[in-house]
Scaffold this motif. Sequence first.
Motif, PDB file in Angstrom:
ATOM      1  N   VAL A  49       0.876  -1.163   0.000  1.00  0.00           N
ATOM      2  CA  VAL A  49       0.000   0.000   0.000  1.00  0.00           C
ATOM      3  C   VAL A  49       0.916   1.215   0.000  1.00  0.00           C
ATOM      4  CG1 VAL A  49      -1.914   1.191   1.122  1.00  0.00           C
ATOM      5  CG2 VAL A  49      -1.689  -1.299   1.358  1.00  0.00           C
ATOM      6  N   MET A  50       0.856   1.969  -1.084  1.00  0.00           N
ATOM      7  CA  MET A  50       1.721   3.129  -1.270  1.00  0.00           C
ATOM      8  C   MET A  50       0.879   4.387  -1.133  1.00  0.00           C
ATOM      9  SD  MET A  50       4.863   3.861  -1.945  1.00  0.00           S
ATOM     10  CE  MET A  50       5.736   5.355  -2.336  1.00  0.00           C
ATOM     11  N   PHE A  51       1.136   5.152  -0.094  1.00  0.00           N
ATOM     12  CA  PHE A  51       0.398   6.380   0.172  1.00  0.00           C
ATOM     13  C   PHE A  51       1.072   7.531  -0.570  1.00  0.00           C
ATOM     14  CE2 PHE A  51      -0.729   3.500   3.522  1.00  0.00           C
ATOM     15  CZ  PHE A  51      -2.078   3.739   3.728  1.00  0.00           C
ATOM     16  N   VAL A  52       0.311   8.192  -1.432  1.00  0.00           N
ATOM     17  CA  VAL A  52       0.830   9.245  -2.304  1.00  0.00           C
ATOM     18  C   VAL A  52      -0.122  10.437  -2.296  1.00  0.00           C
ATOM     19  CG1 VAL A  52       2.035   7.608  -3.816  1.00  0.00           C
ATOM     20  CG2 VAL A  52      -0.315   8.298  -4.355  1.00  0.00           C
ATOM     21  N   SER A  53       0.306  11.520  -2.960  1.00  0.00           N
ATOM     22  CA  SER A  53      -0.529  12.701  -3.115  1.00  0.00           C
ATOM     23  C   SER A  53      -0.177  13.399  -4.422  1.00  0.00           C
ATOM     24  CB  SER A  53      -0.300  13.665  -1.951  1.00  0.00           C
ATOM     25  OG  SER A  53      -0.909  14.915  -2.211  1.00  0.00           O
ATOM     26  N   ALA A  72      -2.758   4.786  -2.495  1.00  0.00           N
ATOM     27  CA  ALA A  72      -3.770   5.258  -1.554  1.00  0.00           C
ATOM     28  C   ALA A  72      -3.553   6.726  -1.233  1.00  0.00           C
ATOM     29  CB  ALA A  72      -3.723   4.428  -0.276  1.00  0.00           C
ATOM     30  N   SER A  73      -4.653   7.429  -1.030  1.00  0.00           N
ATOM     31  CA  SER A  73      -4.610   8.832  -0.672  1.00  0.00           C
ATOM     32  C   SER A  73      -5.978   9.234  -0.142  1.00  0.00           C
ATOM     33  CB  SER A  73      -4.221   9.680  -1.891  1.00  0.00           C
ATOM     34  OG  SER A  73      -3.841  10.974  -1.498  1.00  0.00           O
ATOM     35  N   ASP A  74      -6.169  10.524   0.022  1.00  0.00           N
ATOM     36  CA  ASP A  74      -7.487  11.057   0.335  1.00  0.00           C
ATOM     37  C   ASP A  74      -7.585  12.429  -0.320  1.00  0.00           C
ATOM     38  OD1 ASP A  74      -5.989  12.743   1.940  1.00  0.00           O
ATOM     39  OD2 ASP A  74      -6.868  12.078   3.819  1.00  0.00           O
ATOM     40  N   GLY A  75      -8.749  13.016  -0.284  1.00  0.00           N
ATOM     41  CA  GLY A  75      -8.905  14.335  -0.881  1.00  0.00           C
ATOM     42  C   GLY A  75      -9.869  14.340  -2.049  1.00  0.00           C
ATOM     43  N   ASP A  76      -9.685  15.322  -2.909  1.00  0.00           N
ATOM     44  CA  ASP A  76     -10.595  15.612  -4.011  1.00  0.00           C
ATOM     45  C   ASP A  76     -10.509  14.563  -5.115  1.00  0.00           C
ATOM     46  OD1 ASP A  76     -12.382  17.492  -5.502  1.00  0.00           O
ATOM     47  OD2 ASP A  76     -10.638  17.526  -6.843  1.00  0.00           O
ATOM     48  N   LEU A  77     -11.631  13.944  -5.425  1.00  0.00           N
ATOM     49  CA  LEU A  77     -11.696  12.896  -6.445  1.00  0.00           C
ATOM     50  C   LEU A  77     -11.219  13.394  -7.805  1.00  0.00           C
ATOM     51  CD1 LEU A  77     -12.536  10.066  -7.396  1.00  0.00           C
ATOM     52  CD2 LEU A  77     -14.868  10.943  -7.640  1.00  0.00           C
ATOM     53  N   ALA A  78     -11.634  14.582  -8.203  1.00  0.00           N
ATOM     54  CA  ALA A  78     -11.252  15.116  -9.518  1.00  0.00           C
ATOM     55  C   ALA A  78      -9.741  15.313  -9.616  1.00  0.00           C
ATOM     56  CB  ALA A  78     -11.985  16.428  -9.795  1.00  0.00           C
ATOM     57  N   ALA A  79      -9.131  15.848  -8.565  1.00  0.00           N
ATOM     58  CA  ALA A  79      -7.678  16.073  -8.567  1.00  0.00           C
ATOM     59  C   ALA A  79      -6.929  14.752  -8.683  1.00  0.00           C
ATOM     60  CB  ALA A  79      -7.254  16.811  -7.304  1.00  0.00           C
ATOM     61  N   SER A 131      -9.234   7.187   0.615  1.00  0.00           N
ATOM     62  CA  SER A 131      -9.848   6.782   1.869  1.00  0.00           C
ATOM     63  C   SER A 131      -9.099   7.397   3.045  1.00  0.00           C
ATOM     64  CB  SER A 131      -9.830   5.258   1.990  1.00  0.00           C
ATOM     65  OG  SER A 131     -10.268   4.850   3.268  1.00  0.00           O
ATOM     66  N   ALA A 132      -9.692   8.415   3.642  1.00  0.00           N
ATOM     67  CA  ALA A 132      -9.105   8.975   4.866  1.00  0.00           C
ATOM     68  C   ALA A 132      -9.062   7.922   5.976  1.00  0.00           C
ATOM     69  CB  ALA A 132      -9.875  10.215   5.302  1.00  0.00           C
ATOM     70  N   PRO A 133     -10.102   7.073   6.128  1.00  0.00           N
ATOM     71  CA  PRO A 133     -10.036   6.039   7.171  1.00  0.00           C
ATOM     72  C   PRO A 133      -8.859   5.072   6.997  1.00  0.00           C
ATOM     73  CG  PRO A 133     -12.305   6.341   6.472  1.00  0.00           C
ATOM     74  CD  PRO A 133     -11.450   7.141   5.520  1.00  0.00           C
ATOM     75  N   LEU A 134      -8.453   4.795   5.758  1.00  0.00           N
ATOM     76  CA  LEU A 134      -7.301   3.915   5.528  1.00  0.00           C
ATOM     77  C   LEU A 134      -6.028   4.577   6.056  1.00  0.00           C
ATOM     78  CD1 LEU A 134      -6.086   1.310   4.312  1.00  0.00           C
ATOM     79  CD2 LEU A 134      -5.874   2.555   2.149  1.00  0.00           C
ATOM     80  N   GLY A 135      -5.819   5.834   5.721  1.00  0.00           N
ATOM     81  CA  GLY A 135      -4.638   6.545   6.213  1.00  0.00           C
ATOM     82  C   GLY A 135      -4.614   6.654   7.723  1.00  0.00           C
ATOM     83  N   ILE A 136      -5.775   6.863   8.321  1.00  0.00           N
ATOM     84  CA  ILE A 136      -5.863   6.951   9.780  1.00  0.00           C
ATOM     85  C   ILE A 136      -5.580   5.588  10.413  1.00  0.00           C
ATOM     86  CG2 ILE A 136      -7.464   7.325  11.711  1.00  0.00           C
ATOM     87  CD1 ILE A 136      -8.777   9.515   9.867  1.00  0.00           C
ATOM     88  N   ALA A 137      -6.186   4.535   9.875  1.00  0.00           N
ATOM     89  CA  ALA A 137      -5.994   3.193  10.424  1.00  0.00           C
ATOM     90  C   ALA A 137      -4.539   2.746  10.331  1.00  0.00           C
ATOM     91  CB  ALA A 137      -6.895   2.190   9.701  1.00  0.00           C
ATOM     92  N   TYR A 138      -3.865   3.153   9.255  1.00  0.00           N
ATOM     93  CA  TYR A 138      -2.465   2.764   9.048  1.00  0.00           C
ATOM     94  C   TYR A 138      -1.493   3.806   9.606  1.00  0.00           C
ATOM     95  CZ  TYR A 138      -3.670  -1.396   6.470  1.00  0.00           C
ATOM     96  OH  TYR A 138      -4.128  -2.641   6.128  1.00  0.00           O
TER      97      TYR A 138
END
Length: 156
Positions: free
Chosen positions: A35-39, A68-75, A93-100
């Motif tokens: 799971v690679m968290f990016v922005s 994985a990330s969270d925020g604006d779907l269009a962006a 998914s903000a809950p994924l980032g919080i859980a991890y």
Amino acid sequence: GLAVGEAAPIVAVNDLDGRAHQIGAIRADGKSTLVMFVSPTCPVCKTLLPMLKSTSRSEHTWLDIVLASDGDLAAHGQFRQKHGIAQLPYVLSAPLGIAYQINRLPYAVLLDERGVVLARGLINSREHLESLFEAKRLGVASIQEYLEHQHKERAA
């Protein structure tokens, strides 16, 4: 953060294509999950995308990569299209980032087929990513742990 060797939280998510994923769940196919968290606003994340695409192709027999990330779907949709990463599942998914317990980017968590955390850490280069895979192969939490163990054995 999550400790290496413990079961990861199971988080149900849908990717940008609407496919359901159970991150952290037992995998019937026996594959590990990275799971690679990016922005889209992270410059280092952008430089890692070609390497992640390449790794996904070369390691497909034992590994699936999920962005994985969270925020604006269009962006995120524009980011995905611009960088040609549609072949990788991409979840918001903000809950994924919080859980991890993710608080810095780019960050990766490597899970085995049982959902157990094998390795985790900041990923700023190909070497960082490959060190997670090497830690898995050696059965240690990190390359640093392996080197420390080797040093102690030599000193004894």
